[in-house]
Design an enzyme around this catalytic site. Structure first.
Site, short mmCIF file in Angstrom:
data_model
loop_
_atom_site.label_atom_id
_atom_site.label_comp_id
_atom_site.label_asym_id
_atom_site.label_seq_id
_atom_site.Cartn_x
_atom_site.Cartn_y
_atom_site.Cartn_z
N ASP A 414 1.17 -1.39 -0.24
CA ASP A 414 0.05 0.61 0.53
C ASP A 414 1.16 1.19 -0.12
OD1 ASP A 414 -1.46 1.73 0.69
OD2 ASP A 414 -3.36 0.99 1.90
N HIS A 415 0.69 2.00 -1.00
CA HIS A 415 2.18 2.91 -1.23
C HIS A 415 1.61 4.16 -0.30
CE1 HIS A 415 5.76 4.97 -3.32
NE2 HIS A 415 5.13 5.02 -4.23
N ARG A 416 0.52 4.03 0.50
CA ARG A 416 0.14 5.39 1.72
C ARG A 416 0.65 5.33 2.40
NH1 ARG A 416 -6.35 4.53 1.85
NH2 ARG A 416 -5.02 2.13 1.86
#
Ligand code: CAO
Length: 442
Positions: A414-416
């Protein structure tokens, strides 16, 4: 006073299966509190208590089939409660009517609710996206695996307003959803920016038979329900997949040696438990991979436990049982537990608790083949490791090509929460540990 609580009018439907028993003997219950959940082909519906009281004994269990008039339990009604319930007879009647109405309601509407309820209890599964209608709703979701409990009147209220109960946190007793929760949910939803994504459900159905012979094959329940979860994960989490590989030549020698030692105990050690051990070491070194984002998205919940989910292929679809405290288990124990969970998954013998609480998932297609894939993150987790088939390849070592066993790895994150550099470091470290397990000690 003792009273037999019977299954109310359920619209003439007979032999409906009990999928959940929500109370036990000794429980002090309120009027309208849900007692059992019935599931027909079309709908799931909770049967509410006609009166408040104390449960003396239960006459049903999960899996039983009931019809109108079947005895559910014996309730000890206190005098005060009895008086109160007499005054509220109209409420009880309304509850009965709602149960009947809900089970008979139009197929489409009831199906949607039934799906959302069952969806909430299913583990994450890896498959293709279905429709995007649930998308905006799913973005408001915290954990799709938490079942929703609410009285029939609250369910009706939510249905009228188009609110999906599985996305609402209950503030009532034991987390039950009350009217105020539904109102607050609708208020928040109205304040959310409208999704710009296309709504495939609104598009016309194609008539493929125009072009040739076709056959419509219904998806299994697991496929339908997990599809919604996967779709929600896929569209609501910004995925990136980092590919990598590990030289597992030495690990394979070690595995074969251990396998020979474990064989007399009937234990088969595949590479997966070894991968699990290496993943545990990597998660301990990079804790943000063993975490979840809070609902608002401004806080990372780091988990101190290491419960590893493993995607298991079954004839009805994929399920994800969880191996708890993988850091505290040895290879033989992990291998035994994995074999047991795999077998129970295929025989449909997994309990909901076997599939809950995972903090990181491994999806291994190594037994089948392929060189890499993009696993879908199993929300609320933030990363998942995909494992493909190890293959012997020529590798340049000290100027000479030597055959080495190379394992392909695919890490979706999850790039967040995780940036690219952290993911690259994670997969490099994982590869190092798999190449030499002693690295986990450093
Ligand atoms: N490389 C090479 N060989 C591998 C391997 C790998 N990465 N992983 C497994 N193998 C071998 C095993 O050693 C075994 O070999 P033998 O039969 O010769 O001893 C064979 O492949 C079969 O292994 P397995 O799949 O039965 O066992 P496992 O421990 O590797 O996996 C389980 C267990 C439950 C994960 C697996 O059975 C399964 O269901 N896999 C599918 C999961 C899936 O579909 N994920 C995809 C999700 S994305 O949609």
């Amino acid at each position: 006073m003792e009273q037999h609580v019977l299954v109310p009018d359920i619209g003439g439907v007979a032999d409906v299966e009990i999928v959940e028993v929500l109370v036990k003997p000794g429980d002090v219950i309120e009027q309208e509190q849900s007692l059992i959940t019935l599931e027909s082909d079309k709908a799931a519906m909770e049967i509410p208590a006609p009166h408040a009281g104390t449960i003396k004994s239960l006459n049903v269990s999960v899996g039983d089939k009931v019809s109108e008039g079947s005895s559910i339990l014996i309730l000890d009604i206190e005098e005060a409660a009895e008086t109160e319930s007499t005054q509220q007879d109209s409420v009880a009647v309304e509850a009965d009517e709602l149960v009947a109405q809900a089970l008979l309601e139009s197929e489409a509407e009831v199906e949607v609710e039934a799906e959302s309820e069952i969806k909430s209890e299913l583990p994450a599964i890896i498959a293709l996206p279905v429709e995007s209608k649930q998308l905006a709703e799913s973005q408001l979701s915290t954990d799709l695996r938490v079942p929703a409990h609410a009285s029939p009147s609250v369910r009706r209220f939510a249905r009228e307003l188009g609110a999906d109960l599985t996305h609402i946190s209950g503030s009532g007793r034991k987390g039950r959803i009350v009217h105020e929760d539904v109102k607050a949910f609708i208020k928040t939803s109205l304040q959310q920016p409208k999704s710009a994504l296309p709504n495939f459900a609104d598009q016309p159905e194609f008539d493929f038979s125009t072009f040739g012979e076709i056959e419509a094959k219904p998806l299994s329940k697991i496929q339908r329900l997990s599809g919604a979860h996967l779709h929600s994960c896929w569209v609501s989490i910004p995925h990136v997949t980092q590919h990598g590989e590990a030289d597992i030549s030495e690990l394979e020698v070690f595995r074969k040696k251990l396998n020979a030692e474990l064989e007399p105990q009937g234990i088969k050690l595949t590479v997966l438990p070894l991968i699990m051990k290496a993943v545990v070491a990597a998660l301990q070194k990079f804790p943000s991979f063993n975490a979840s984002l809070n609902r608002v998205g401004d806080e990372l919940i780091l988990k101190k436990y290491l419960h590893i989910g493993v995607a298991v292929d079954t004839p009805d679809g994929l399920v994800v049982p969880v191996i708890r405290d993988a850091d505290q288990k040895g290879l033989a124990e992990l291998a035994k537990e994995l074999a047991d969970l795999g077998q129970r998954a295929r025989n449909k013998k997994l309990k909901p608790s076997d599939m809950q609480g995972g903090s990181f998932t491994i999806s291994s297609l190594g037994g089948i083949g392929g060189t890499g894939f993009t696993p879908i993150i199993n929300h609320p987790e933030v990363a998942i490791l995909g494992v493909s088939r190890a293959d012997t390849r020529p590798v340049l070592v000290d100027g000479e090509f030597v055959p080495r066993l190379i394992l392909p790895l695919s890490l979706s994150y999850d790039h967040r929460v995780i940036d690219g550099a952290a993911a690259a470091r994670f997969i490099v470290y994982l590869g190092q540990v798999l190449s030499d397990l002693r690295r986990a000690l450093v």
